[in-house]
Design a protein around this motif. Structure first.
Motif, PDB file in Angstrom:
ATOM      1  N   LEU A  40       0.823  -1.206   0.000  1.00 53.14           N
ATOM      2  CA  LEU A  40       0.000   0.000   0.000  1.00 53.14           C
ATOM      3  C   LEU A  40       0.862   1.262   0.000  1.00 53.14           C
ATOM      4  O   LEU A  40       0.553   2.245  -0.690  1.00 53.14           O
ATOM      5  CB  LEU A  40      -0.922  -0.004   1.221  1.00 53.14           C
ATOM      6  N   GLY A  41       1.946   1.236   0.769  1.00 53.85           N
ATOM      7  CA  GLY A  41       2.845   2.386   0.793  1.00 53.85           C
ATOM      8  C   GLY A  41       3.496   2.625  -0.561  1.00 53.85           C
ATOM      9  O   GLY A  41       3.652   3.770  -0.991  1.00 53.85           O
ATOM     10  N   GLY A  42       3.865   1.530  -1.244  1.00 52.52           N
ATOM     11  CA  GLY A  42       4.472   1.663  -2.561  1.00 52.52           C
ATOM     12  C   GLY A  42       3.512   2.157  -3.619  1.00 52.52           C
ATOM     13  O   GLY A  42       3.927   2.790  -4.596  1.00 52.52           O
ATOM     14  N   LEU A  43       2.222   1.868  -3.440  1.00 48.74           N
ATOM     15  CA  LEU A  43       1.215   2.315  -4.409  1.00 48.74           C
ATOM     16  C   LEU A  43       0.782   3.756  -4.197  1.00 48.74           C
ATOM     17  O   LEU A  43       0.154   4.341  -5.086  1.00 48.74           O
ATOM     18  CB  LEU A  43      -0.021   1.402  -4.335  1.00 48.74           C
ATOM     19  N   LEU A  44       1.108   4.319  -3.042  1.00 47.02           N
ATOM     20  CA  LEU A  44       0.610   5.653  -2.709  1.00 47.02           C
ATOM     21  C   LEU A  44       1.096   6.704  -3.704  1.00 47.02           C
ATOM     22  O   LEU A  44       0.293   7.465  -4.264  1.00 47.02           O
ATOM     23  CB  LEU A  44       1.039   6.025  -1.292  1.00 47.02           C
ATOM     24  N   MET A 210      24.064 -10.454  -5.403  1.00 46.17           N
ATOM     25  CA  MET A 210      22.662 -10.140  -5.663  1.00 46.17           C
ATOM     26  C   MET A 210      22.466  -8.653  -5.943  1.00 46.17           C
ATOM     27  O   MET A 210      21.656  -8.284  -6.794  1.00 46.17           O
ATOM     28  CB  MET A 210      21.803 -10.578  -4.482  1.00 46.17           C
ATOM     29  N   SER A 211      23.203  -7.803  -5.247  1.00 48.66           N
ATOM     30  CA  SER A 211      23.112  -6.362  -5.538  1.00 48.66           C
ATOM     31  C   SER A 211      23.573  -6.077  -6.962  1.00 48.66           C
ATOM     32  O   SER A 211      22.952  -5.291  -7.686  1.00 48.66           O
ATOM     33  CB  SER A 211      23.955  -5.566  -4.543  1.00 48.66           C
ATOM     34  N   GLY A 212      24.669  -6.728  -7.371  1.00 48.00           N
ATOM     35  CA  GLY A 212      25.157  -6.552  -8.731  1.00 48.00           C
ATOM     36  C   GLY A 212      24.169  -7.047  -9.767  1.00 48.00           C
ATOM     37  O   GLY A 212      23.982  -6.418 -10.814  1.00 48.00           O
ATOM     38  N   LEU A 213      23.512  -8.165  -9.484  1.00 45.53           N
ATOM     39  CA  LEU A 213      22.524  -8.697 -10.426  1.00 45.53           C
ATOM     40  C   LEU A 213      21.318  -7.779 -10.556  1.00 45.53           C
ATOM     41  O   LEU A 213      20.778  -7.596 -11.653  1.00 45.53           O
ATOM     42  CB  LEU A 213      22.086 -10.093  -9.979  1.00 45.53           C
ATOM     43  N   ARG A 214      20.886  -7.201  -9.458  1.00 48.84           N
ATOM     44  CA  ARG A 214      19.734  -6.289  -9.526  1.00 48.84           C
ATOM     45  C   ARG A 214      20.089  -5.025 -10.300  1.00 48.84           C
ATOM     46  O   ARG A 214      19.281  -4.507 -11.089  1.00 48.84           O
ATOM     47  CB  ARG A 214      19.252  -5.956  -8.115  1.00 48.84           C
ATOM     48  N   LEU A 215      21.303  -4.523 -10.094  1.00 53.54           N
ATOM     49  CA  LEU A 215      21.742  -3.369 -10.885  1.00 53.54           C
ATOM     50  C   LEU A 215      21.862  -3.738 -12.358  1.00 53.54           C
ATOM     51  O   LEU A 215      21.508  -2.951 -13.243  1.00 53.54           O
ATOM     52  CB  LEU A 215      23.092  -2.870 -10.357  1.00 53.54           C
ATOM     53  N   ALA A 216      22.352  -4.951 -12.623  1.00 54.98           N
ATOM     54  CA  ALA A 216      22.500  -5.397 -14.010  1.00 54.98           C
ATOM     55  C   ALA A 216      21.151  -5.545 -14.690  1.00 54.98           C
ATOM     56  O   ALA A 216      21.007  -5.231 -15.877  1.00 54.98           O
ATOM     57  CB  ALA A 216      23.259  -6.728 -14.043  1.00 54.98           C
ATOM     58  N   LEU A 217      20.154  -6.021 -13.964  1.00 56.32           N
ATOM     59  CA  LEU A 217      18.817  -6.158 -14.545  1.00 56.32           C
ATOM     60  C   LEU A 217      18.238  -4.792 -14.896  1.00 56.32           C
ATOM     61  O   LEU A 217      17.657  -4.606 -15.977  1.00 56.32           O
ATOM     62  CB  LEU A 217      17.906  -6.888 -13.564  1.00 56.32           C
ATOM     63  N   ILE A 256       6.437   3.705 -22.112  1.00 52.39           N
ATOM     64  CA  ILE A 256       7.178   4.061 -20.895  1.00 52.39           C
ATOM     65  C   ILE A 256       6.578   3.364 -19.680  1.00 52.39           C
ATOM     66  O   ILE A 256       7.301   2.817 -18.829  1.00 52.39           O
ATOM     67  CB  ILE A 256       7.175   5.589 -20.714  1.00 52.39           C
ATOM     68  N   VAL A 257       5.251   3.367 -19.580  1.00 50.45           N
ATOM     69  CA  VAL A 257       4.583   2.705 -18.448  1.00 50.45           C
ATOM     70  C   VAL A 257       4.863   1.202 -18.459  1.00 50.45           C
ATOM     71  O   VAL A 257       5.141   0.596 -17.410  1.00 50.45           O
ATOM     72  CB  VAL A 257       3.068   2.978 -18.488  1.00 50.45           C
ATOM     73  N   LEU A 258       4.820   0.590 -19.629  1.00 49.31           N
ATOM     74  CA  LEU A 258       5.077  -0.846 -19.727  1.00 49.31           C
ATOM     75  C   LEU A 258       6.520  -1.178 -19.340  1.00 49.31           C
ATOM     76  O   LEU A 258       6.770  -2.174 -18.646  1.00 49.31           O
ATOM     77  CB  LEU A 258       4.784  -1.339 -21.142  1.00 49.31           C
ATOM     78  N   LEU A 259       7.466  -0.362 -19.774  1.00 45.78           N
ATOM     79  CA  LEU A 259       8.865  -0.582 -19.391  1.00 45.78           C
ATOM     80  C   LEU A 259       9.030  -0.482 -17.871  1.00 45.78           C
ATOM     81  O   LEU A 259       9.747  -1.292 -17.264  1.00 45.78           O
ATOM     82  CB  LEU A 259       9.767   0.430 -20.092  1.00 45.78           C
ATOM     83  N   ALA A 260       8.355   0.493 -17.263  1.00 46.46           N
ATOM     84  CA  ALA A 260       8.433   0.643 -15.808  1.00 46.46           C
ATOM     85  C   ALA A 260       7.822  -0.562 -15.095  1.00 46.46           C
ATOM     86  O   ALA A 260       8.396  -1.084 -14.121  1.00 46.46           O
ATOM     87  CB  ALA A 260       7.728   1.929 -15.383  1.00 46.46           C
ATOM     88  N   LEU A 261       6.667  -1.034 -15.579  1.00 49.17           N
ATOM     89  CA  LEU A 261       6.010  -2.184 -14.950  1.00 49.17           C
ATOM     90  C   LEU A 261       6.844  -3.458 -15.106  1.00 49.17           C
ATOM     91  O   LEU A 261       7.012  -4.225 -14.144  1.00 49.17           O
ATOM     92  CB  LEU A 261       4.625  -2.392 -15.558  1.00 49.17           C
ATOM     93  N   GLY A 263      10.067  -3.687 -15.613  1.00 51.15           N
ATOM     94  CA  GLY A 263      11.261  -3.580 -14.776  1.00 51.15           C
ATOM     95  C   GLY A 263      10.959  -3.852 -13.316  1.00 51.15           C
ATOM     96  O   GLY A 263      11.726  -4.518 -12.621  1.00 51.15           O
ATOM     97  N   THR A 264       9.817  -3.359 -12.848  1.00 51.11           N
ATOM     98  CA  THR A 264       9.423  -3.583 -11.456  1.00 51.11           C
ATOM     99  C   THR A 264       9.134  -5.061 -11.189  1.00 51.11           C
ATOM    100  O   THR A 264       9.544  -5.611 -10.158  1.00 51.11           O
ATOM    101  CB  THR A 264       8.181  -2.742 -11.122  1.00 51.11           C
ATOM    102  N   ILE A 265       8.445  -5.712 -12.121  1.00 53.79           N
ATOM    103  CA  ILE A 265       8.096  -7.129 -11.945  1.00 53.79           C
ATOM    104  C   ILE A 265       9.341  -8.000 -11.922  1.00 53.79           C
ATOM    105  O   ILE A 265       9.511  -8.874 -11.054  1.00 53.79           O
ATOM    106  CB  ILE A 265       7.127  -7.572 -13.052  1.00 53.79           C
ATOM    107  N   THR A 266      10.242  -7.795 -12.888  1.00 54.60           N
ATOM    108  CA  THR A 266      11.459  -8.614 -12.928  1.00 54.60           C
ATOM    109  C   THR A 266      12.348  -8.349 -11.718  1.00 54.60           C
ATOM    110  O   THR A 266      12.976  -9.270 -11.193  1.00 54.60           O
ATOM    111  CB  THR A 266      12.239  -8.346 -14.222  1.00 54.60           C
ATOM    112  N   ASN A 267      12.389  -7.103 -11.249  1.00 57.36           N
ATOM    113  CA  ASN A 267      13.167  -6.804 -10.050  1.00 57.36           C
ATOM    114  C   ASN A 267      12.569  -7.485  -8.824  1.00 57.36           C
ATOM    115  O   ASN A 267      13.294  -7.962  -7.947  1.00 57.36           O
ATOM    116  CB  ASN A 267      13.226  -5.294  -9.839  1.00 57.36           C
TER     117      ASN A 267
END
Length: 282
Positions: A40-44, A210-217, A256-261, A263-267
């Motif tokens: 909920l906080g992330g959706l605000l 794992m930090s490196g992989l998340r940055l790489a993604l 742009i919205v699809l790229l953001a979504l 990226g968020t899902i894969t992260n």
């Protein structure tokens, strides 16, 4: 005696205040650690941005030919989906990102092990890789077209280049700073080479890996748009470029919205994998 009593009372009050503040902070942390509260906080903020976007466009504050309404962007997505184009764009882009991310990350881990564990490897490779890291993504495009033409190989290679450097930099630096006492303790148990790396050094750098992989993604999604400018006919990067040429601002915002979504899902998926690995290795 009254001064001592007063000082003791003040100290007791201070401790009580610290305890109440500490309990408040603990309660706050436990509240925001709950998955529902975090969601909920992330959706605000996105909801606030969407509401501001709607108000700005419907009130005439911003002309719709510059910023279409959210409903117009949604309608553009429905139109592309009905034609069967939207899912093709998404599937091709996801495939390119995952392939490039996998290839670049694996090579990055291998090179990071050489540089981080070998002094000779560090001396020979670090200066050249530091120079290549400074090259902008678009600078690779003409060279990759000449070498690999305009097929999938050039696009995946560019994304792999983007994924390589975050993994290499993060993991190599972590391997250089593994506690030497842990390494010596492993060697005292006759661990050498691969067994030392697997038993001592790898568990010590799992958080950095794992930090490196998340940055790489994240970098892979950034390089995707540049990769799909290489004479591409499908993908979200192509959708951005084609929509710009046709003046379709609604489709530009949709991409742009699809790229953001995506990226968020894969992260988020990588975050789940990270939690499992950290439980096992730390």
């Amino acid at each position: 005696m009254s001064d001592i009593a007063e000082a003791a009372a003040l100290e007791g009050s201070r401790r009580a205040l610290e305890q109440s503040a500490g309990s408040g902070r603990s309660a706050g942390r436990s509240l925001w650690n709950r998955p529902g509260a975090r969601l909920l906080g992330g959706l605000l903020l996105p909801v606030v941005i969407l509401a501001a976007w709607q108000i700005a466009t419907t009130s005439g504050l911003v002309p719709t030919y510059r910023l279409p309404t959210p409903a117009s962007v949604f309608t553009a997505g429905v139109e592309l989906a009905e034609r069967g184009q939207l899912w093709t764009h998404i599937a091709i882009s996801v495939q390119r990102v995952l392939l490039g991310f996998a290839i670049g990350s694996l090579i990055g881990l291998a090179v990071a092990a050489i540089v981080g564990l070998s002094r000779l490897g560090d001396v020979l490779l670090s200066p050249t890789l530091a120079a290549l890291r400074a090259v902008p993504s678009l600078a690779w495009v003409p060279l990759l077209i000449l070498w690999m033409q305009i097929g999938e190989e050039s696009k995946v290679t560019l994304i792999a280049i983007g994924a390589f450097f975050p993994v290499y930099t993060t993991v190599a630096d972590a391997l250089r700073h593994v506690d030497p006492h842990l390494v010596e303790a492993g060697r005292s148990f006759s661990l050498r080479g691969w067994s030392l790396f697997r038993t001592v050094q790898l568990p010590a750098v799992v958080p950095s890996v794992m930090s490196g992989l998340r940055l790489a993604l994240a970098q892979s999604w950034l390089f995707l748009v540049a990769a799909e400018l290489i004479a591409s006919s499908m993908g979200l990067g192509f959708l951005l470029d084609d929509s710009q040429n046709n003046g379709r601002v609604d489709r530009i915002l949709l991409a742009i919205v699809l790229l953001a979504l995506l990226g968020t899902i894969t992260n988020a998926i990588l975050g789940l994998i990270e939690r499992r690995l950290l439980k096992r290795w730390t």
